[in-house]
Structure formats: C-alpha cells, structure tokens
Design an enzyme around this catalytic site. Structure first.
Site, short mmCIF file in Angstrom:
data_model
loop_
_atom_site.label_atom_id
_atom_site.label_comp_id
_atom_site.label_asym_id
_atom_site.label_seq_id
_atom_site.Cartn_x
_atom_site.Cartn_y
_atom_site.Cartn_z
N GLY A 275 0.86 -1.18 0.00
CA GLY A 275 0.00 0.00 0.00
C GLY A 275 0.89 1.22 0.00
O GLY A 275 1.82 1.30 -0.80
N GLU A 276 0.65 2.11 0.92
CA GLU A 276 1.47 3.32 1.02
C GLU A 276 1.98 3.41 2.45
O GLU A 276 1.22 3.65 3.38
CB GLU A 276 0.61 4.54 0.62
CG GLU A 276 1.33 5.86 0.71
CD GLU A 276 2.69 5.87 0.03
OE1 GLU A 276 2.80 5.49 -1.14
OE2 GLU A 276 3.67 6.26 0.71
N SER A 277 3.31 3.24 2.57
CA SER A 277 3.89 3.13 3.92
C SER A 277 3.68 4.40 4.74
O SER A 277 3.48 4.33 5.96
CB SER A 277 5.38 2.81 3.82
OG SER A 277 6.06 3.79 3.04
N CYS B 123 6.15 -5.25 0.32
CA CYS B 123 6.29 -3.93 -0.31
C CYS B 123 6.23 -2.80 0.72
O CYS B 123 7.19 -2.61 1.45
CB CYS B 123 5.27 -3.79 -1.43
SG CYS B 123 5.79 -2.53 -2.61
N ARG C 216 12.87 3.58 -0.92
CA ARG C 216 11.49 3.60 -1.41
C ARG C 216 11.47 3.86 -2.91
O ARG C 216 12.30 4.60 -3.42
CB ARG C 216 10.67 4.70 -0.71
CG ARG C 216 10.30 4.37 0.71
CD ARG C 216 9.52 5.50 1.35
NE ARG C 216 8.19 5.64 0.79
CZ ARG C 216 7.62 6.81 0.47
NH1 ARG C 216 8.28 7.93 0.63
NH2 ARG C 216 6.41 6.83 -0.01
N ILE D 73 5.40 -3.30 -7.58
CA ILE D 73 4.62 -2.07 -7.81
C ILE D 73 5.21 -0.94 -6.96
O ILE D 73 5.12 -0.99 -5.73
CB ILE D 73 3.13 -2.28 -7.44
CG1 ILE D 73 2.53 -3.45 -8.23
CG2 ILE D 73 2.34 -1.00 -7.69
CD1 ILE D 73 1.16 -3.89 -7.74
N ARG D 74 5.82 0.01 -7.60
CA ARG D 74 6.50 1.11 -6.86
C ARG D 74 7.29 0.52 -5.68
O ARG D 74 7.22 0.98 -4.56
CB ARG D 74 5.48 2.13 -6.34
CG ARG D 74 4.94 3.06 -7.41
CD ARG D 74 4.29 4.30 -6.84
NE ARG D 74 3.28 3.97 -5.85
CZ ARG D 74 3.23 4.47 -4.62
NH1 ARG D 74 4.11 5.35 -4.22
NH2 ARG D 74 2.28 4.11 -3.81
N HIS E 273 4.88 -8.52 -4.28
CA HIS E 273 3.54 -8.79 -3.76
C HIS E 273 3.10 -10.23 -4.06
O HIS E 273 2.32 -10.42 -5.01
CB HIS E 273 2.53 -7.87 -4.44
CG HIS E 273 2.64 -6.43 -4.11
ND1 HIS E 273 2.06 -5.87 -3.01
CD2 HIS E 273 3.28 -5.42 -4.75
CE1 HIS E 273 2.31 -4.57 -2.98
NE2 HIS E 273 3.06 -4.27 -4.02
N GLU F 133 0.91 -11.79 -2.65
CA GLU F 133 -0.54 -11.86 -2.42
C GLU F 133 -1.33 -11.56 -3.69
O GLU F 133 -2.53 -11.80 -3.75
CB GLU F 133 -0.93 -10.89 -1.28
CG GLU F 133 -0.86 -9.39 -1.60
CD GLU F 133 0.54 -8.79 -1.47
OE1 GLU F 133 1.53 -9.55 -1.42
OE2 GLU F 133 0.63 -7.53 -1.43
N1 GLN Z 1 6.04 2.97 -2.67
C1 GLN Z 1 5.13 2.55 -1.65
C2 GLN Z 1 5.52 3.12 -0.29
O1 GLN Z 1 6.43 3.83 -0.14
C3 GLN Z 1 5.04 1.05 -1.57
C4 GLN Z 1 4.32 0.51 -2.79
C5 GLN Z 1 3.60 -0.78 -2.59
O2 GLN Z 1 3.34 -1.25 -1.47
N2 GLN Z 1 3.20 -1.36 -3.70
O3 GLN Z 1 4.88 2.83 0.68
#
Ligand code: GLN
Length: 190
Positions: A46-48, A78, A107, A133-134, A169, A171
């Site tokens: 997700g987004e940390s 992630c 990151r 993903i990112r 990921h 999952e």
């Molecule tokens: N770039 C996201 C972060 O800094 C992580 C991306 C992800 O969980 N797919 O949290």
C-alpha cells in the site's frame, strides 16, 4: 493459526485471502485487542507513509513495535517491507517505521507506478513469478539478516529471526510459496 492482517490501508484483502488459502484463520487488525488475539501479523502493500500515520492514530504503532521486539512473527510485503525496515532512503520527512529488520530500504527504488513490472525471481531456492509495484529494494543489510531473493543486484526478500519482508507482492499472484514459507518456516518454528 490465527493470522492478523493490518487492515488500515493497502491490499490487506489479498493477504486475508492468501492466509485462508493456506489453511489459516485471517483476522483483520485495526485495534489492539485484535492484535493481541493473533499468533502472527502481516503488513500489506500500500502506502507506507499512510499506513504508519494510521497505525499511530489507531494506537497500534507502539503495540506493534513491542510485539516485534518480543520476537512476534511478522511478514511485510512492499510497503510492509518499508514498515519493517530500521532505516529508509527517500522517505518523507520524519517517516517512521515499526522497524525490527536491520536493513536500509530505498522507497520507489525501481521507479514510479508506470515502472511497475512482473518478473521471475528465485525465492528460497525456487522460481517464483511475482509483481513489483513502486517497490522498494534493500540497499544495506546488517549482519543478522538473511537474503532470500535478489533482483537488479539488490535484495528483495529478507529475513531476520521471525521477521520476513519482500519488495514484491506474492498476495497478488496465485503462488502461495512466500506465505507458506512464513507460516511453515517462521511461525511454526517459533
Ligand atoms: N512505494 C510505496 C511506499 O512507499 C510502496 C508501494 C507498494 O506497497 N506497492 O509505501
């Protein structure tokens, strides 16, 4: 086993599904009581930056840190890897983590959302098709950390004691080998 999945933001539903597919009972964790009812915890992608802020406002930041210090099994994918890292490069100002794994993660190391990709990597000696993903990668690894996978010459799956983290990921694909590794090699061994 009862497996908690931190359910504040991100792809926690996919970890809930992966957990039940592996034969364990998933519990969505949003409160300290829920945290205290489980045998292990998963931190989703997700987004940390968002997840850590929500964890703080839900009163879960310190309880999760305490659990980690006591040797509780935790797996992060992630954003979850970032949350388990002791140090971050390219975090936002003052970005906190739960910490526990003696690594520095970078990151968005592979690029932006459009640079997301699928790849075959080796995980614990077996081939695994997975999704980045990112994604972060691991830039520095402390002496107690075992590297389980690498991509682009950087570790992307690491373990330290009962903590497991992957940049990717598992999952989001049908391959449950990373979850099984966490449940069978880390949680049951404890
Ligand atoms: N770039 C996201 C972060 O800094 C992580 C991306 C992800 O969980 N797919 O949290």
């Amino acid at each position: 086993m009862k497996v908690g999945v931190l359910a504040l933001q991100g792809d926690f539903r996919e970890h809930v599904l992966s957990t039940s597919e592996c034969g364990h009972e998933p519990v969505e964790v949003r409160t300290v009581d829920q945290l205290n009812s489980v045998d292990a915890l998963i931190l989703p992608g997700g987004e940390s930056t968002t997840i850590i802020k929500l964890a703080e406002s839900f009163g879960l930041l310190l309880p999760i840190r305490e659990k980690i210090k006591s040797g509780f099994p935790v797996y992060g994918s992630c954003a979850g890897m970032i949350l388990l890292a002791d140090r971050i490069f390219d975090g936002i100002d003052g970005q906190q983590t739960f910490g526990g794994i003696d690594i520095t993660v970078r990151r968005n190391a592979f690029g932006r959302q459009v640079d997301s990709f699928e790849s075959d990597i080796e995980f614990n000696g077996k081939s695994l098709h997975t999704v980045f993903i990112r994604a972060p990668w691991v830039e520095e690894v402390g002496p107690g950390v075992e590297v389980l996978s690498s991509a682009a010459h950087h570790p992307v799956a690491v373990r330290q004691g009962s903590l497991l983290a992957t940049s990717f990921h598992p999952e989001l694909t049908g391959d449950r080998s990373v979850h099984s590794y966490f449940f069978d090699e880390i949680c049951k061994a404890r």
